[in-house]
Structures are given as C-alpha cells and as structure tokens.
Design a protein around this motif. Structure first.
Motif, PDB file in Angstrom:
ATOM      1  N   GLY A  24     -41.202  31.988 -10.874  1.00  0.00           N
ATOM      2  CA  GLY A  24     -40.531  31.279  -9.788  1.00  0.00           C
ATOM      3  C   GLY A  24     -39.025  31.256  -9.796  1.00  0.00           C
ATOM      4  O   GLY A  24     -38.428  30.391  -9.147  1.00  0.00           O
ATOM      5  N   GLY A  25     -38.363  32.163 -10.493  1.00  0.00           N
ATOM      6  CA  GLY A  25     -36.897  32.118 -10.549  1.00  0.00           C
ATOM      7  C   GLY A  25     -36.229  32.139  -9.188  1.00  0.00           C
ATOM      8  O   GLY A  25     -35.374  31.293  -8.885  1.00  0.00           O
ATOM      9  N   ALA A 353     -35.416  27.548 -23.592  1.00  0.00           N
ATOM     10  CA  ALA A 353     -35.316  28.938 -23.143  1.00  0.00           C
ATOM     11  C   ALA A 353     -35.164  28.993 -21.630  1.00  0.00           C
ATOM     12  O   ALA A 353     -34.356  29.762 -21.093  1.00  0.00           O
ATOM     13  CB  ALA A 353     -36.546  29.721 -23.587  1.00  0.00           C
ATOM     14  N   GLY A 354     -35.940  28.152 -20.930  1.00  0.00           N
ATOM     15  CA  GLY A 354     -35.814  28.089 -19.481  1.00  0.00           C
ATOM     16  C   GLY A 354     -34.439  27.614 -19.046  1.00  0.00           C
ATOM     17  O   GLY A 354     -33.868  28.122 -18.077  1.00  0.00           O
ATOM     18  N   MET A 355     -33.874  26.647 -19.770  1.00  0.00           N
ATOM     19  CA  MET A 355     -32.543  26.143 -19.426  1.00  0.00           C
ATOM     20  C   MET A 355     -31.472  27.215 -19.637  1.00  0.00           C
ATOM     21  O   MET A 355     -30.494  27.264 -18.900  1.00  0.00           O
ATOM     22  CB  MET A 355     -32.244  24.886 -20.239  1.00  0.00           C
ATOM     23  N   LEU A 356     -31.655  28.084 -20.647  1.00  0.00           N
ATOM     24  CA  LEU A 356     -30.724  29.197 -20.832  1.00  0.00           C
ATOM     25  C   LEU A 356     -30.824  30.197 -19.687  1.00  0.00           C
ATOM     26  O   LEU A 356     -29.890  30.954 -19.429  1.00  0.00           O
ATOM     27  CB  LEU A 356     -30.983  29.894 -22.168  1.00  0.00           C
ATOM     28  N   GLN A 357     -31.953  30.178 -18.995  1.00  0.00           N
ATOM     29  CA  GLN A 357     -32.127  30.996 -17.791  1.00  0.00           C
ATOM     30  C   GLN A 357     -31.676  30.245 -16.542  1.00  0.00           C
ATOM     31  O   GLN A 357     -31.725  30.797 -15.450  1.00  0.00           O
ATOM     32  CB  GLN A 357     -33.603  31.386 -17.636  1.00  0.00           C
ATOM     33  N   THR A 358     -31.272  29.006 -16.682  1.00  0.00           N
ATOM     34  CA  THR A 358     -30.864  28.056 -15.630  1.00  0.00           C
ATOM     35  C   THR A 358     -32.029  27.506 -14.834  1.00  0.00           C
ATOM     36  O   THR A 358     -31.843  26.986 -13.740  1.00  0.00           O
ATOM     37  CB  THR A 358     -29.785  28.626 -14.663  1.00  0.00           C
ATOM     38  N   PHE A 359     -33.246  27.558 -15.393  1.00  0.00           N
ATOM     39  CA  PHE A 359     -34.324  26.767 -14.805  1.00  0.00           C
ATOM     40  C   PHE A 359     -34.016  25.300 -15.052  1.00  0.00           C
ATOM     41  O   PHE A 359     -33.406  24.946 -16.067  1.00  0.00           O
ATOM     42  CB  PHE A 359     -35.672  27.121 -15.443  1.00  0.00           C
ATOM     43  N   PRO A 380     -32.487  31.338 -11.979  1.00  0.00           N
ATOM     44  CA  PRO A 380     -32.381  30.689 -10.666  1.00  0.00           C
ATOM     45  C   PRO A 380     -30.960  30.546 -10.131  1.00  0.00           C
ATOM     46  O   PRO A 380     -30.728  30.730  -8.940  1.00  0.00           O
ATOM     47  CB  PRO A 380     -33.030  29.316 -10.907  1.00  0.00           C
ATOM     48  N   LEU A 381     -29.989  30.228 -11.013  1.00  0.00           N
ATOM     49  CA  LEU A 381     -28.619  30.079 -10.521  1.00  0.00           C
ATOM     50  C   LEU A 381     -28.088  31.417 -10.007  1.00  0.00           C
ATOM     51  O   LEU A 381     -27.422  31.477  -8.968  1.00  0.00           O
ATOM     52  CB  LEU A 381     -27.712  29.530 -11.625  1.00  0.00           C
ATOM     53  N   PHE A 382     -28.380  32.490 -10.718  1.00  0.00           N
ATOM     54  CA  PHE A 382     -27.985  33.825 -10.262  1.00  0.00           C
ATOM     55  C   PHE A 382     -28.683  34.147  -8.943  1.00  0.00           C
ATOM     56  O   PHE A 382     -28.064  34.655  -8.001  1.00  0.00           O
ATOM     57  CB  PHE A 382     -28.347  34.852 -11.332  1.00  0.00           C
ATOM     58  N   GLY A 383     -29.973  33.831  -8.846  1.00  0.00           N
ATOM     59  CA  GLY A 383     -30.701  34.050  -7.601  1.00  0.00           C
ATOM     60  C   GLY A 383     -30.122  33.260  -6.444  1.00  0.00           C
ATOM     61  O   GLY A 383     -30.064  33.753  -5.308  1.00  0.00           O
ATOM     62  N   TRP A 405     -37.042  18.903 -13.258  1.00  0.00           N
ATOM     63  CA  TRP A 405     -37.942  19.332 -12.191  1.00  0.00           C
ATOM     64  C   TRP A 405     -39.104  18.358 -12.066  1.00  0.00           C
ATOM     65  O   TRP A 405     -39.682  17.917 -13.058  1.00  0.00           O
ATOM     66  CB  TRP A 405     -38.467  20.726 -12.514  1.00  0.00           C
ATOM     67  N   GLN A 406     -39.451  18.036 -10.847  1.00  0.00           N
ATOM     68  CA  GLN A 406     -40.596  17.167 -10.590  1.00  0.00           C
ATOM     69  C   GLN A 406     -41.828  18.036 -10.341  1.00  0.00           C
ATOM     70  O   GLN A 406     -41.911  18.726  -9.326  1.00  0.00           O
ATOM     71  CB  GLN A 406     -40.335  16.270  -9.384  1.00  0.00           C
TER      72      GLN A 406
END
Length: 457
Positions: A24-25, A353-359, A380-383, A405-406
């Motif tokens: 879901g990025g 790890a997800g936070m390093l991807q900006t999730f 996600p931030l890049f997207g 995230w909820q």
C-alpha cells in the motif's frame, strides 16, 4: 526538469488504479492527499496487510485482470500508477530483464502499433524469466482503457510509474512512443522521465528510483517533483565526521573491515534545501506503539550498497538508512554503551522498518514475509511527491504520514476482503493460487562458485 510553476489541479476528481500495489505505499500516499485508490496485488500476505489497513484491493493477477476482468474496474479511474516487480532488472537479481531490454523495447513497439495480445503473449513465453514481461503491463492497461466500452473508450489522463534505476532506459522508450507514436487509438501524452533519490524528498533512506510521469495531451506538460531536502553525499559526511572527532569510517571498519559506501551525488542548490533526514530523526521519538530509539546506534547492512550487491556498509543513526529491502530484518544494529563500547542491540521491528520507508507508525503489517512487503513498497512520502507533481497539487505535508495509522475495523476488513477475494474471511478460487505466487528461478546469469572455470580464471 522539476516543477516550478504555480499549482494547477489538472483533474477535478482523481482516482488511482495501482498496479502491483504491494502493501500500500502509493495508496497510503494517495490517502494522505485525500485521493481514493484501488490496488491490484497478487501476494496473499500483502493483501492481508492492505485489508487490515482499510485499502480497497483486488487480490488478483494484474495480467489476468487485464485479460478477463478489465470491464469490472470502476470506469471513473483516471490515474494509472504502478511499480512492476523489479527482480529481473535489479542488480541484486540474475539480470534476465536487463539482458532482455532490446526485446522488451520491441514488444513496446508492437503494442503501440496494435499487434494482437494473443500473438504478443505467445512470444513473451520465450523470455527466460516471465517476470520480465510485467514491465509491459502499465502500457497494456493504458491501451486497454481506450478499448473499454465500460469507460466509453476514455484513455487514462495521468500515468505514474516507478521502478529500480536500471529500468530508466525502458521508461525513456515508453516516453518516446507515448509522445511520438501514441496509443493505437491515437492518444498521445507529454512525458518526463528521470532517476530520483528518495532522501531528497524527506525519506530517511537512500533509494534511487526510475520515475515516469505522463499527462494526456491537453493537460499540460508534466514536471518532476522539486526536491525538498539535500542529497546524501557520503564522502562529505565522512570528512565532516573526522573533522568533528566522530570518525564514522573508522567505526565502520571495526565491524566490517571496510568503510561505508561512497556516493558521488551532488544536489543543486543545497543551500535552499533542508538537511536530509537521518534514521535517528525518524525513529527517536515515541509515537503510537513505537517506544522510540534515542540511544546512538550503528547499522550494518545485510544487503549491498552503491549498486554492489556484495558490499556491506555501515551507517550511524546520524545518517539516512541504506535502501530498505526485503532483508531489512537482517540488518545488524549496534548500540553504544559509552563512547568506546558498543553491543549488538535489537534489530529493527517491522514498525520501525516501515517508518524508515515513511509508512505511518503502527501500520498493520500482516501475513508472512513482512520484511519483504516493507522492502517492496513505494515509500509513501516519495509517492505523495510523485502524485502531487503529476496532478498539479501542492507539495505534500510529511506530518500527515507521522500520525499513527488507524487500522480497519473487523467489519471493514471483512467487507474489503469480500470485495477483494470473494469471501469475508478467506481466499477463493478467483484468487491467485499459492503455487503460482513463487516465481520460477531465472536461468540467466547463474550464481558463480569457486568451482566454476570462470572463477578459477
């Protein structure tokens, strides 16, 4: 070329079809911009994560949907996005895709001149690795949209694609045919292609991606998103640390025998950009269930760096992460007891790890192979930067992705799975079968051992 013009929303109601949607990025990016999306993903575990996150999903094979279920897709979708699987193009893979570049370009030409899908599908069977052909699917979807009675033959207004940097050559060929030849119905696009560094958009990670943004003629020429942060340059970092008494290269040598990776990139106009974000900045504070990591640490990658799969690098919490891949759970984390003593600490959790991807924190990673899900995702931030540039929106606010995230309620999850799999609590016959979800090994460029003649030489 990056965007410098005032923001002009080119679509009143954008809606995204996300091919190869993963966990879901890009959908999370759309969510942060209030843009709805529908993702198509064949991996069961990635779909479980998507359902848990409350994302509209079809658990299906992208190619199969195009062939047999395209007319069931919502006709109001006007933005096509996707990041086809990269294994056969990545330098970490066997190289089947890179070695087949000219053949794939030929298939692009054939698609644009209207060759039948059946003939092309038959020829694609001769590729050494079938995953190589998946890079053609976004173009095939763009063509199929113009043939769809359900859409009244309307083409997609915007196309956004991203892949590993080795696919830039193919994206440039996409651009050439979209601008000069046009789709078989005559639709043409204005296109921009480049390789972008994610840390220059606030992602606390160095990751290079080949990007294509296309707008249908009449919607204006697209621009790449303007960087918001400086490029990470390791040589400058090492010089600065030695000058300040923190010799990062020497610390790295203690654990690996070699210094950290070298990166020659130089950002234009650095003085106008914010400093790149570090791992420490991304993980220091307590947020949601994340306890925070305030103790200084070093990270030794279990993956290659600087496009060298065998090179292991070391970085500190004051630097951005290495490219987050499916091996992120194997990254070794060393923590400091004092200035001269370190010990092996807790490795990154999936939340980290997800936070390093900006999730967002507490993103509901589910199913198996969660590290692979994290590594395969679009940051996600890049997207969000890509979507904003493609659609003429203001730059995204990164704070929207730092709020926990909820997750979906049980009722919401059951409804999403019923729509995506055909049953509220299980996969059905229409879902891809587990035996089909393990890609065959590539026969191209087998791994070498010391017993081969070439190794002896």
């Amino acid at each position: 070329m990056t965007s410098t013009t005032p923001h002009e929303h080119i679509l009143a109601q954008p809606r995204i079809l996300d091919l190869f949607a993963g966990p879901g990025g890009l959908d999370v990016a759309g969510h942060s911009l209030d843009i709805p999306s529908l993702g198509i993903e064949w991996d069961r575990s990635a779909c479980l994560t998507r359902y848990a996150a409350g994302l509209d999903t079809l658990h299906a094979d992208v190619s199969e949907v195009r062939r047999n279920a395209f007319e069931s897709l919502p006709p109001e979708i006007n933005v096509l996005a996707g990041g086809p699987p990269c294994q056969t193009y990545s330098v970490a893979g066997h190289g089947a895709g890179r070695q087949a570049l000219d053949r794939v370009k030929g298939y692009i030409e054939r698609l644009m001149t209207g060759d039948s899908d059946q003939e092309i599908d038959e020829d694609l069977k001769t590729l050494p690795d079938p995953r190589t052909a998946l890079v053609l699917e976004p173009l095939r979807y763009a063509i199929q949209a113009t043939r769809s009675p359900n859409r009244e033959h309307r083409p997609y207004d915007v196309i956004i694609l991203e892949q590993v940097r080795e696919v830039e050559e193919l994206w440039k060929h996409y651009a050439k045919v979209l601008e000069e030849t046009g789709l078989p119905d005559g639709t043409k696009y204005k296109v921009v292609v480049d390789v972008l560094a994610t840390e220059t958009y606030g992602v606390p990670q160095t990751r290079s991606r080949a990007v294509l943004i296309a707008r249908r003629e009449g919607l204006g020429k697209p621009s790449l998103p303007s960087p918001t942060h400086r490029s990470y340059e390791a040589k400058e970092w090492n010089r600065g640390n030695k000058k300040n008494g923190r010799a990062q290269a020497e610390q790295a040598a203690l654990y690996e025998g070699t210094g950290p990776e070298t990166d020659q990139r130089q950002a234009a106009g650095d003085e106008e950009l914010r400093h790149w974000r570090s791992m420490g900045d991304a993980l220091a504070d307590k947020v949601g269930s994340h306890p925070g990591r305030r103790t200084p640490f070093l990270v030794r990658s279990n993956y290659g760096s600087s496009s060298h799969p065998g090179r292991r690098g070391v970085r500190s919490d004051q630097q951005p992460a290495f490219t987050v891949t499916g091996k992120i759970s194997r990254f070794v984390v060393f923590q400091h007891l004092d200035e001269s003593t370190v010990y092996e600490g807790a490795r990154f959790s999936m939340n980290e790890a997800g936070m390093l991807q900006t999730f967002p924190p507490d993103y509901p990673w589910s199913g198996t192979a969660q590290a692979q899900q994290v590594g395969n995702a679009v940051p996600p931030l890049f997207g969000a930067h890509l979507l904003s540039a493609a659609l003429g929106l203001p730059k995204p606010d990164p704070k929207t992705l730092r709020v926990p995230w909820q997750p979906a309620t049980d009722e919401q999850r059951a409804k999403l799975r019923s729509n995506g799999c055909g049953a509220s609590d299980a996969c059905t016959d229409k879902c891809p079968q587990a035996k089909d979800q393990v890609a065959p090994p590539s026969s191209v460029r087998p791994r070498k051992t010391r017993t081969t003649k070439e190794s002896v030489k």
